[in-house]
Design an enzyme around this catalytic site. Structure first.
Site, mmCIF file in Angstrom:
data_model
loop_
_atom_site.group_PDB
_atom_site.id
_atom_site.type_symbol
_atom_site.label_atom_id
_atom_site.label_comp_id
_atom_site.label_asym_id
_atom_site.label_seq_id
_atom_site.Cartn_x
_atom_site.Cartn_y
_atom_site.Cartn_z
ATOM 1 N N HIS A 54 10.021 -0.824 1.064
ATOM 2 C CA HIS A 54 9.671 0.323 1.924
ATOM 3 C C HIS A 54 9.177 -0.217 3.270
ATOM 4 O O HIS A 54 8.622 -1.313 3.333
ATOM 5 C CB HIS A 54 8.551 1.094 1.204
ATOM 6 N N ASP A 105 3.869 -3.792 -4.606
ATOM 7 C CA ASP A 105 3.768 -2.413 -4.144
ATOM 8 C C ASP A 105 4.039 -1.526 -5.355
ATOM 9 O O ASP A 105 5.178 -1.442 -5.832
ATOM 10 C CB ASP A 105 4.798 -2.207 -3.027
ATOM 11 N N GLN A 125 5.790 3.316 -6.678
ATOM 12 C CA GLN A 125 6.753 4.046 -7.517
ATOM 13 C C GLN A 125 6.614 3.743 -9.006
ATOM 14 O O GLN A 125 7.422 4.209 -9.802
ATOM 15 C CB GLN A 125 8.190 3.754 -7.052
ATOM 16 N N LYS A 183 0.993 10.009 -5.343
ATOM 17 C CA LYS A 183 2.188 9.828 -6.191
ATOM 18 C C LYS A 183 1.820 9.847 -7.665
ATOM 19 O O LYS A 183 2.669 9.700 -8.536
ATOM 20 C CB LYS A 183 2.884 8.514 -5.835
ATOM 21 N N CYS A 226 12.595 5.567 4.225
ATOM 22 C CA CYS A 226 11.774 4.486 4.804
ATOM 23 C C CYS A 226 12.289 3.120 4.360
ATOM 24 O O CYS A 226 11.499 2.201 4.115
ATOM 25 C CB CYS A 226 10.295 4.644 4.452
HETATM 26 N N1 PMP Z 1 5.923 1.923 -1.008
HETATM 27 C C1 PMP Z 1 6.800 2.656 -1.700
HETATM 28 C C2 PMP Z 1 7.707 1.964 -2.679
HETATM 29 C C3 PMP Z 1 6.848 4.033 -1.522
HETATM 30 O O1 PMP Z 1 7.715 4.767 -2.206
HETATM 31 C C4 PMP Z 1 5.959 4.629 -0.585
HETATM 32 C C5 PMP Z 1 5.985 6.124 -0.335
HETATM 33 N N2 PMP Z 1 7.264 6.656 -0.198
HETATM 34 C C6 PMP Z 1 5.062 3.809 0.092
HETATM 35 C C7 PMP Z 1 5.070 2.463 -0.141
HETATM 36 C C8 PMP Z 1 4.108 4.357 1.100
HETATM 37 O O2 PMP Z 1 3.226 5.245 0.518
HETATM 38 P P1 PMP Z 1 2.226 6.102 1.423
HETATM 39 O O3 PMP Z 1 3.071 6.717 2.505
HETATM 40 O O4 PMP Z 1 1.672 7.112 0.481
HETATM 41 O O5 PMP Z 1 1.196 5.175 1.947
#
Ligand code: PMP
Length: 399
Positions: free
Chosen positions: A116, A193, A196, A219, A357
């Site tokens: 991401h 990270d 997910q 999440k 993203c």
């Molecule tokens: N890493 C991953 C794998 C994600 O899916 C996301 C959110 N789509 C993020 C980081 C970022 O999360 P946040 O915007 O809640 O900080």
């Protein structure tokens, strides 16, 4: 699993078939009630007060930290830092590593191609600041993590390896245990990270043997603006603070400031007290249902979804790994993901479209975006059948 009744979001007759859970989850009643109760009856600032309410808020906030520590199987609550989300947690690590001088010119930071942006850009900023080199770890033609390429990239200059446990655009689970072992063998730090995976599988940071683990509360059925960075205690002790302000200090004079002990050294200012307490409530809710049961329920839904999508003409599922999380992305040559998403929305099916993203991954795939379906514990088979019928109809309209 029949937990749908716990979620007021689904009470309305026209509630959507919600398959955008990888973006954010709906909230159970116990979370909504805890939010209201805190502000109705116990609202007070932590740490600074002599009065009862402040002591109660401080105790509840620290109890929440212990709940998170237990959820992650952390060695100590001192390793649990409250953040505003996964993004902030990763930025904390990148910035404190830069400040610490642990990453220098000529060092290397390895990031998987399907990361991401929040797990790419902070490392790019770190590299620009320090002269280190950011190196993407390639994917195999099947879009899986390329283990042999990764092993050949590891060397004595590798300072850090940053990877998602489950990629948010492809839904594939990375072999994080093997990656971590290999990275540690050359003395590199590992950041996982967990955005997910946190709502879908049990996490044991000690067993994973990583150095940092970040996730977002929203999440995992908690409010937005909450999150956790878990870090190995010895590292958190060693790294410098990154934000200055109240609570992160021990003594302040105009000549010099000394810093508070863990975890407060990294938590400047008034924390998201209510949000953090409610995050722990959400984790307790997940524990009550049980992650193994949630995982089994979602895996069955995912099999039904993937099999159904595969049967639709022209639909390409991205990635074929059997180690799939609770989401899947499709690409339909000749049909724009946005058009498909818009028609699905008109049929009351909520999915996510776009680059998720993950622009470097999209560049690698040679596409601008995908249509992503993601499930959570409250989805059931009827949602999947509804989404499949709607997708078939939408694709026929777009051809
Ligand atoms: N890493 C991953 C794998 C994600 O899916 C996301 C959110 N789509 C993020 C980081 C970022 O999360 P946040 O915007 O809640 O900080």
């Amino acid at each position: 699993m029949n937990a749908r009744a716990d979620f007021p979001f689904f009470v309305a007759d026209d509630a959507p078939v919600y398959l955008d859970n990888a973006a954010t989850t709906q909230k159970p009643s116990c979370v909504l009630e805890a939010l209201r109760d805190f502000y109705s009856f116990t609202n007070s600032n932590v740490h600074r007060g002599a009065h009862r309410l402040s002591r109660a808020a401080t105790e509840a906030h620290e109890a929440a930290r212990s709940t998170v520590a237990d959820f992650l199987h952390a060695a100590s609550p001192r390793e649990v830092l409250f953040t505003s989300g996964c993004t902030e947690g990763i930025n904390l690590v990148a910035q404190t590593l830069a400040l610490s001088g642990r990453v220098r010119a000529g060092d290397e930071v390895l990031v998987s191609t399907d990361a991401h942006h929040s797990n790419i850009v902070p490392w790019q900023m770190l590299s620009e600041r320090t002269g280190a080199q950011l190196r993407p770890i390639p994917l195999t033609p099947e879009l899986e993590f390329d283990m042999s390429a990764f092993l050949s990239m590891l060397n004595e200059r590798t300072r850090l390896v940053a990877i998602p446990v489950i990629s948010n655009a492809l839904g594939l689970r990375l072999p994080v245990e093997e990656i971590t072992r290999a990275a540690r063998s050359v003395g590199a730090l590992v950041l996982l990270d967990g955005a997910q995976c946190i709502a879908h599988e049990s996490v044991d940071v000690q067993q994973l043997d990583c150095d940092f683990f970040a996730f977002s509360g929203h999440k995992v059925y908690a409010p937005t603006g909450t999150g956790i960075l878990w870090g190995r205690e010895s590292l958190l002790e060693d790294l410098p603070p990154w934000k200055g302000g109240g609570e992160m200090i021990d003594q302040v004079t105009f000549a010099r400031t000394t810093y508070n002990r863990l975890p407060f050294k990294y938590e400047a200012g008034t924390p998201n007290i209510c949000g953090d307490i409610v995050l722990a409530k959400a984790l307790r809710y997940v524990n009550r249902l049980g992650l193994p049961a949630i995982h089994a329920h979602e895996s069955a839904l995912m099999s039904e979804l993937c099999e159904g999508l595969q049967q639709l003409p022209g639909v390409r599922l991205l990635g074929h790994s059997t180690a799939r999380g609770s989401l899947v992305s499709i690409h339909v040559p000749g049909i724009h993901h946005y058009d498909l998403g818009t028609l699905l929305d008109q049929m009351n099916v909520a999915v996510r479209t776009g680059h998720h993203c993950c622009q470097p991954l999209m560049q690698h795939l040679g596409i601008t975006g995908t249509t992503r379906f993601s499930v959570a514990l409250y989805n059931h088979s009827a949602d999947i059948q509804c989404a499949l019928t709607a997708t078939e109809k939408a694709l026929a309209m777009l051809r």
